[in-house]
Design a protein around this motif. Structure first.
Motif: not given
Ligand SMILES: Cc1ncc(COP(=O)(O)O)c(C=O)c1O
Length: 396
Positions: A100, A103, A202, A174, A246, A237, A126
């Protein structure tokens, strides 16, 4: 059931009730099963636990290099090369404190107020949130499970303006669970480059892929596409490290990479990833492969089970995910006026199961009438959740 990292008794429920936030166990009333945020219910792999303990016991916690530990950047480069043929060296890898925030740094480095960014609709909140936080405008391009590259391109053509600067993709997607094919990605990426758009891909979900599907990294398509693409990767994930915050960015254009690092302010120590989080990520990549393979086997069985159980929900349209551990069925027949939030409220109260409703706040337009179900839990918990929901959805 055989003893494994993913057996029914592997879920540490008491700890989850204390520690798992973000709509999950620690934030639900007693007795509610959360199939909500995409965060596994299982402990992290033993290699990660061992390496963290070792590093802590050694007792030295000094500053690390602004772009990440050499071991972190090497492990990511090796993983990208060995699992998805990205021609990746450590240099383009930049450690970020989550996908997150990675990005967000790219958006700050690459967008000016009023710039426009093409983003699929629906998709995880996000993407839009990040683009808007940088002062840019998210232009939503409708997609569904079967949108072809030509259809997607036609919709993007229609949305294109002189202010369009970037295309942001989510692959695997997602919440749709789509794993885009090489052909699809190549057409779309070629179109973007021809229109001088940069791409953010992503790929945080890219390790969670089911049989007969293959993840293709956008940056592996051609050197020109790679130069114009930032890949977003993470550890929440695949390796269940969400709380360690991280992730990383991979950007092979040296000038753009420099701008991204500058936008983060890592060189001034204003930004940076905890050394323990990096140690955990290195352990996961270097020693977690068999744990991950077992996790994916478990998830594939869970996916098949969810699909079977959803067949008993009247009129529901099911799209089995090709990747990710979320499923996004259309429940219009059960949710009057497409009100997925009211449907989820009913499930929470009557079945004591929490799902994520298809609301613009979570996925943007195109998610109405859907719910998202996360199945990264044990078989027993998933079965219990569906045993509770089935009578409620059949009682109309
Ligand atoms: C598509 C997508 N991008 C980014 C993230 C965020 O990941 P992070 O925990 O590394 O910030 C998620 C988390 O649900 C996600 O589904």
């Amino acid at each position: 059931m055989s003893q494994s990292f993913f057996s029914d008794d592997a879920v540490p429920l008491e700890l989850l009730r204390q520690r798992a936030f973000n709509l999950r166990w620690a934030q639900q009333p007693e007795g509610v099963i959360p199939l909500t945020a995409a965060d596994p219910d299982f402990p992290v792999c033993p290699a990660v636990q061992e390496q963290l303990i070792r590093y802590v016991k050694d007792g030295v916690m000094s500053y690390v290099p602004p772009q990440g530990l050499p071991a972190f950047r090497e492990a990511v480069a090796h993983w990208m090369h060995s699992t998805r043929q990205i021609d990746c060296t450590p240099d383009p890898v930049f450690a970020t404190d989550s996908a997150a925030s990675g990005m967000a740094v790219v958006a700050r480095a690459s967008l000016r107020p009023g710039d426009q960014v093409l983003i699929p609709a629906p998709v995880d909140f996000l993407l839009q949130h990040t683009v808007e936080s940088a002062g840019a405008v998210a232009v939503r391009v409708p997609v569904n499970r079967s949108t072809s590259a030509d259809e997607f391109i036609a919709l993007m053509e229609a949305a294109l303006t002189p202010r369009t600067r970037m295309l942001w993709l989510c692959n695997p997607h997602n919440p749709l669970g789509v794993v885009y094919s090489r052909d699809w990605l190549l057409k779309v990426a070629d179109w973007a480059i021809a229109h001088r758009l940069r791409i953010v891909s992503d790929e945080i979900w890219s390790d969670i892929i089911y049989a007969r599907n293959r993840h293709v990294a956008v940056a592996s398509l051609s050197s020109e596409i790679a130069r114009n693409t930032v890949t977003v990767y993470g550890f929440s994930k695949n390796f269940a490290l969400a709380g360690l915050r991280v992730g990383c960015l991979i950007c092979t254009d040296p000038e753009w990479h420099k701008q991204i690092v500058a936008a983060s302010d890592a060189e001034s120590t204003v930004y940076g990833v905890s050394v323990l989080s990096q140690v955990a990520a290195v352990a996961a990549l270097n020693h977690g492969r068999s744990w991950l393979a077992e996790f994916i086997n478990h998830l594939q069985a869970q996916r098949d089970y969810v699909v079977e159980r959803l067949k008993h929900w009247p009129g529901v349209q099911i799209n089995p995910p090709q990747g990710t551990y979320v499923i996004f069925p259309c429940v219009r027949t059960l949710a009057p006026n497409d009100d997925a939030a009211a449907f989820c409220d009913r499930l929470r109260h009557e079945a004591r199961v929490a799902l994520v409703p298809g609301l613009p706040r979570w996925f943007g337009p195109g998610s109405e009438g859907h719910v998202r179900i996360c199945f990264a839990t044990s078989h027993a918990i998933l079965k219990e959740a569906f045993d509770r929901m089935e009578p409620v959805v059949n009682r109309r």
